[in-house]
Motif scaffolding. Structure first.
Motif, PDB file in Angstrom:
ATOM      1  N   LEU A   1      15.620 -13.268 -38.759  1.00 15.88           N
ATOM      2  CA  LEU A   1      15.801 -11.658 -38.662  1.00 15.88           C
ATOM      3  C   LEU A   1      14.986 -11.074 -39.952  1.00 15.88           C
ATOM      4  CD1 LEU A   1      17.380  -8.977 -38.047  1.00 15.88           C
ATOM      5  CD2 LEU A   1      19.058  -9.702 -39.505  1.00 15.88           C
ATOM      6  N   GLU A   2      14.064 -10.175 -39.610  1.00 14.06           N
ATOM      7  CA  GLU A   2      13.103  -9.677 -40.762  1.00 14.06           C
ATOM      8  C   GLU A   2      13.608  -8.429 -41.035  1.00 14.06           C
ATOM      9  OE1 GLU A   2       8.677  -8.718 -39.789  1.00 14.06           O
ATOM     10  OE2 GLU A   2       8.803 -10.621 -41.049  1.00 14.06           O
ATOM     11  N   GLY A   3      14.336  -7.664 -40.259  1.00 16.29           N
ATOM     12  CA  GLY A   3      14.857  -6.429 -40.813  1.00 16.29           C
ATOM     13  C   GLY A   3      15.311  -5.446 -39.672  1.00 16.29           C
ATOM     14  N   TYR A   4      15.893  -4.240 -40.275  1.00 15.54           N
ATOM     15  CA  TYR A   4      16.376  -3.112 -39.268  1.00 15.54           C
ATOM     16  C   TYR A   4      15.596  -2.024 -39.337  1.00 15.54           C
ATOM     17  CZ  TYR A   4      20.531  -6.003 -38.508  1.00 15.54           C
ATOM     18  OH  TYR A   4      21.163  -7.372 -38.403  1.00 15.54           O
ATOM     19  N   GLN A   5      15.341  -1.181 -38.302  1.00 13.68           N
ATOM     20  CA  GLN A   5      14.853   0.290 -38.594  1.00 13.68           C
ATOM     21  C   GLN A   5      15.931   0.928 -37.744  1.00 13.68           C
ATOM     22  OE1 GLN A   5      10.579   1.457 -39.285  1.00 13.68           O
ATOM     23  NE2 GLN A   5      10.367  -0.168 -38.005  1.00 13.68           N
ATOM     24  N   PRO A   6      16.634   1.881 -38.287  1.00 19.71           N
ATOM     25  CA  PRO A   6      16.983   2.047 -39.763  1.00 19.71           C
ATOM     26  C   PRO A   6      18.137   0.752 -40.333  1.00 19.71           C
ATOM     27  CG  PRO A   6      18.372   3.407 -38.737  1.00 19.71           C
ATOM     28  CD  PRO A   6      17.443   2.629 -37.763  1.00 19.71           C
ATOM     29  N   ASP A   7      17.971   0.549 -41.679  1.00 21.21           N
ATOM     30  CA  ASP A   7      18.891  -0.395 -42.131  1.00 21.21           C
ATOM     31  C   ASP A   7      20.289   0.049 -42.133  1.00 21.21           C
ATOM     32  OD1 ASP A   7      19.027   1.132 -44.322  1.00 21.21           O
ATOM     33  OD2 ASP A   7      17.556  -0.238 -45.458  1.00 21.21           O
ATOM     34  N   SER A   8      21.431  -0.671 -42.578  1.00 21.44           N
ATOM     35  CA  SER A   8      22.768  -0.256 -42.539  1.00 21.44           C
ATOM     36  C   SER A   8      22.936   1.080 -43.295  1.00 21.44           C
ATOM     37  CB  SER A   8      23.835  -1.307 -42.702  1.00 21.44           C
ATOM     38  OG  SER A   8      23.267  -1.577 -44.223  1.00 21.44           O
ATOM     39  N   ASN A   9      22.377   1.174 -44.377  1.00 22.37           N
ATOM     40  CA  ASN A   9      22.622   2.387 -45.591  1.00 22.37           C
ATOM     41  C   ASN A   9      21.954   3.580 -44.700  1.00 22.37           C
ATOM     42  OD1 ASN A   9      23.970   0.837 -47.477  1.00 22.37           O
ATOM     43  ND2 ASN A   9      21.887   0.253 -48.483  1.00 22.37           N
TER      44      ASN A   9
ATOM     45  N   VAL B   1      22.307  10.458 -29.514  1.00 23.06           N
ATOM     46  CA  VAL B   1      22.301   9.033 -29.305  1.00 23.06           C
ATOM     47  C   VAL B   1      21.223   8.346 -30.504  1.00 23.06           C
ATOM     48  CG1 VAL B   1      21.770   6.930 -27.904  1.00 23.06           C
ATOM     49  CG2 VAL B   1      22.686   9.018 -26.844  1.00 23.06           C
ATOM     50  N   LEU B   2      21.784   7.734 -31.335  1.00 22.43           N
ATOM     51  CA  LEU B   2      20.762   7.301 -32.407  1.00 22.43           C
ATOM     52  C   LEU B   2      20.711   5.608 -32.150  1.00 22.43           C
ATOM     53  CD1 LEU B   2      22.315   9.101 -35.663  1.00 22.43           C
ATOM     54  CD2 LEU B   2      20.427   9.647 -34.406  1.00 22.43           C
ATOM     55  N   SER B   3      19.408   5.232 -32.575  1.00 24.02           N
ATOM     56  CA  SER B   3      19.063   3.805 -32.260  1.00 24.02           C
ATOM     57  C   SER B   3      18.566   3.006 -33.234  1.00 24.02           C
ATOM     58  CB  SER B   3      18.235   3.819 -30.788  1.00 24.02           C
ATOM     59  OG  SER B   3      17.011   4.403 -31.314  1.00 24.02           O
ATOM     60  N   ARG B   4      18.348   1.688 -32.920  1.00 26.60           N
ATOM     61  CA  ARG B   4      17.734   0.741 -34.036  1.00 26.60           C
ATOM     62  C   ARG B   4      16.987  -0.054 -33.389  1.00 26.60           C
ATOM     63  NH1 ARG B   4      22.372  -3.180 -36.200  1.00 26.60           N
ATOM     64  NH2 ARG B   4      21.416  -4.335 -34.500  1.00 26.60           N
ATOM     65  N   GLU B   5      15.828  -0.560 -34.201  1.00 27.64           N
ATOM     66  CA  GLU B   5      15.103  -1.659 -33.969  1.00 27.64           C
ATOM     67  C   GLU B   5      15.266  -2.809 -34.850  1.00 27.64           C
ATOM     68  OE1 GLU B   5      10.328  -1.380 -32.947  1.00 27.64           O
ATOM     69  OE2 GLU B   5      10.920  -1.535 -34.978  1.00 27.64           O
ATOM     70  N   THR B   6      15.697  -4.034 -34.116  1.00 23.86           N
ATOM     71  CA  THR B   6      15.989  -5.008 -34.699  1.00 23.86           C
ATOM     72  C   THR B   6      14.692  -5.955 -34.717  1.00 23.86           C
ATOM     73  OG1 THR B   6      18.288  -4.966 -34.289  1.00 23.86           O
ATOM     74  CG2 THR B   6      17.376  -7.132 -35.052  1.00 23.86           C
ATOM     75  N   CYS B   7      14.069  -6.251 -35.808  1.00 22.46           N
ATOM     76  CA  CYS B   7      12.784  -7.213 -35.784  1.00 22.46           C
ATOM     77  C   CYS B   7      13.023  -8.702 -36.155  1.00 22.46           C
ATOM     78  CB  CYS B   7      11.754  -6.332 -36.636  1.00 22.46           C
ATOM     79  SG  CYS B   7      10.270  -7.600 -36.743  1.00 22.46           S
ATOM     80  N   LEU B   8      12.850  -9.549 -35.288  1.00 22.34           N
ATOM     81  CA  LEU B   8      12.722 -10.722 -35.388  1.00 22.34           C
ATOM     82  C   LEU B   8      11.456 -11.501 -35.534  1.00 22.34           C
ATOM     83  CD1 LEU B   8      15.414 -11.907 -32.551  1.00 22.34           C
ATOM     84  CD2 LEU B   8      15.994 -11.054 -35.021  1.00 22.34           C
ATOM     85  N   LYS B   9      11.386 -12.342 -36.584  1.00 20.81           N
ATOM     86  CA  LYS B   9      10.136 -13.050 -36.935  1.00 20.81           C
ATOM     87  C   LYS B   9      10.039 -14.415 -36.206  1.00 20.81           C
ATOM     88  CE  LYS B   9       7.084 -14.718 -40.600  1.00 20.81           C
ATOM     89  NZ  LYS B   9       7.124 -14.665 -42.118  1.00 20.81           N
TER      90      LYS B   9
END
Length: 481
Positions: free
Chosen positions: A183-191, A213-221
């Protein structure tokens, strides 16, 4: 079996070569078809070294299409292009005999503002495959669609089809996995997510928005090689009653396994649905039934689902002679989550076209919000990444039949990174931590598949994040969100 398949392709080559010496047909589109034995479409596509590949399968398993090469394609710059492009589709396909059944593949982005679009894909595209393998309940067909606007274009189409066939690899074996991921990170992160939900709730108080509807991108390296076709196949095995889609952009692949129908049309009869409201699956039958009952009677989720239902019915009513919806909501069960659903059926007014259906329905409140324009404005102003094709449309468009899925439960492969997408409907009673858990639940299936497919490194888990945060389906997520 491979020899039979190769023999049919060889026969197709003979037919195409004969056409090179014959007069150019008067019709703008010529289609040649041959029967084929059953072929593993994802495995077959994965084996091909072709820059133009696409795949789509309907939710019921009645129709699947694997495309190699484009006979005709047209890009859309914004939703206003729908009418002209879909008109071109109908004009082109109408050159085929009445008994012929051919569709174009298409995809559309979630929104057409410049910041929301992925440059590698653009806002949208419609594709008529050059060479296609079509699987129906009646069997497998190899089809070649040849444009014949003029002699040069016609002969070029034939030669391109011959080149693709000459380069075919007849393997149907899905590539073996050879990768690890972190896991490299989220957009947006939890905060940032908590702040976004709080901001949305403030807007609800003003009465401008009912839902967003809000969404999130989870980036995996990634390290190593991953096949989107292998991942897509395993994804569908985990959630069998789902659409499958895969499209290639410039060095990128967008694919997914979506449970949600936008709209299906057969002649003038349409079906759609309000799919909104989510809860996790139970660890056993008793717990699963208890969670189902909790979801069926939860006021927050029922309210969220009714907003979607009412909006869809309100927008479809002017286009239909008749329109009806289920009297009560039902449950759709997937591997890790279950949803509330209302099914909707209608008979269209005369001369209502697919582009009109897409214009009024896309995006629905299930992926955008209500009211639509206010929700889209909030998303555009506040989400920190471009949704692109996520929550957009992937489907087939034809004269007699069209079928469009909502591109949720989707992923994008870019070089050594895999982006996973998930969203959550925010209403006035939403809690940020519960909705964050829902985002995790919605990517749990694909994470489980990746975890099984990855190359083991001394038994050490390879999915890790900042501060050792681990994300998988066994996490103690909130049950109701």
């Amino acid at each position: 079996m491979t020899s039979v398949i190769q023999a049919q392709f060889a026969f197709m080559v003979e037919q195409l070569e004969k056409l090179l010496s014959q007069p150019v047909p008067e019709k703008r589109l010529v289609r040649i078809e041959l029967p084929l034995p059953a072929i593993h479409l994802q495995g077959f596509l994965a084996a091909q070294d072709c820059s133009e590949k696409a795949f789509w399968r309907d939710r019921e398993g009645d129709y699947a299409i694997a495309a190699l090469g484009y006979s005709w394609s047209e890009k859309l710059s914004c939703r206003k292009d729908l009418t002209s492009v879909f008109t071109s589709v109908r004009k082109l396909l109408n050159h085929l005999p009445e008994h012929a059944s051919s569709q174009c593949l298409c995809y559309l982005s979630f929104a057409d503002d410049q910041r929301s679009v992925w440059p590698a894909f653009g806002y949208g595209m419609v594709i008529l495959p050059l060479l296609e393998l079509v699987q129906t309940r009646k069997g497998m067909v190899l089809g070649v669609n040849l444009r014949s606007d003029n002699a040069i274009e016609y002969h070029n189409s034939i030669r391109k089809a011959l080149d693709i066939i000459a380069a075919l690899n007849f393997s149907q074996q899905l590539p073996e996995a050879d990768f690890t991921f972190q896991l490299e990170g989220y957009q947006p992160d939890s905060n940032a997510w908590s702040q976004l939900v709080g901001k949305a709730r403030q807007v609800f108080v003003s009465g401008v928005l009912d839902k967003v509807v809000l969404s999130r991108e989870t980036c995996l390296k990634l390290e190593g090689q991953i096949s989107p076709f292998s991942l897509l196949y395993a994804w569908q095995q985990a959630n069998p009653h789902s659409y499958q889609f895969l499209f290639q952009g410039e060095g990128q692949t967008f694919f997914g396994c979506s449970p949600e129908r936008l709209v299906k049309r057969l002649e003038n009869i349409i079906s759609t649905e309000a799919l909104a409201g989510t809860i996790v699956r139970g660890q056993n039958q008793l717990e699963d039934s208890q969670l189902e009952s909790l979801l069926m009677n939860d006021s927050k989720n029922i309210h969220e689902n009714r907003l979607v239902l009412d909006d869809i019915c309100h927008k479809l009513q002017p286009l239909c002679q008749s329109l009806e919806a289920d009297r009560s909501h039902s449950i759709v069960k997937l591997r890790h989550i279950q949803h509330l659903r209302y099914q909707i059926r209608g008979i269209l007014n005369r001369d209502v076209c697919d582009e009109q259906l897409l214009d009024v329905l896309h995006p629905t409140p299930a992926v955008g919000g209500a009211p639509r324009e206010e929700a889209l404005s909030f998303i555009e102003a506040n989400e920190p990444y471009a949704r692109g094709l996520y929550a957009g449309v992937c489907g087939i468009v034809g004269v007699r039949k069209s079928d469009f899925s909502v591109a949720i439960r989707s992923a994008r492969l870019v070089d050594n990174a895999l982006m996973l997408y998930s969203g959550a409907g925010i209403v006035k009673d939403s809690a940020a931590e519960d909705e964050w858990a829902e985002l995790n639940n919605k990517i749990a299936t694909v994470l489980d598949i990746l975890d099984r497919q990855k190359t083991s490194k001394d038994g050490i888990a390879v999915l890790s994040g900042q501060a050792g945060q681990y994300v998988d389906s066994n996490h103690d997520f909130a049950a109701l969100s």
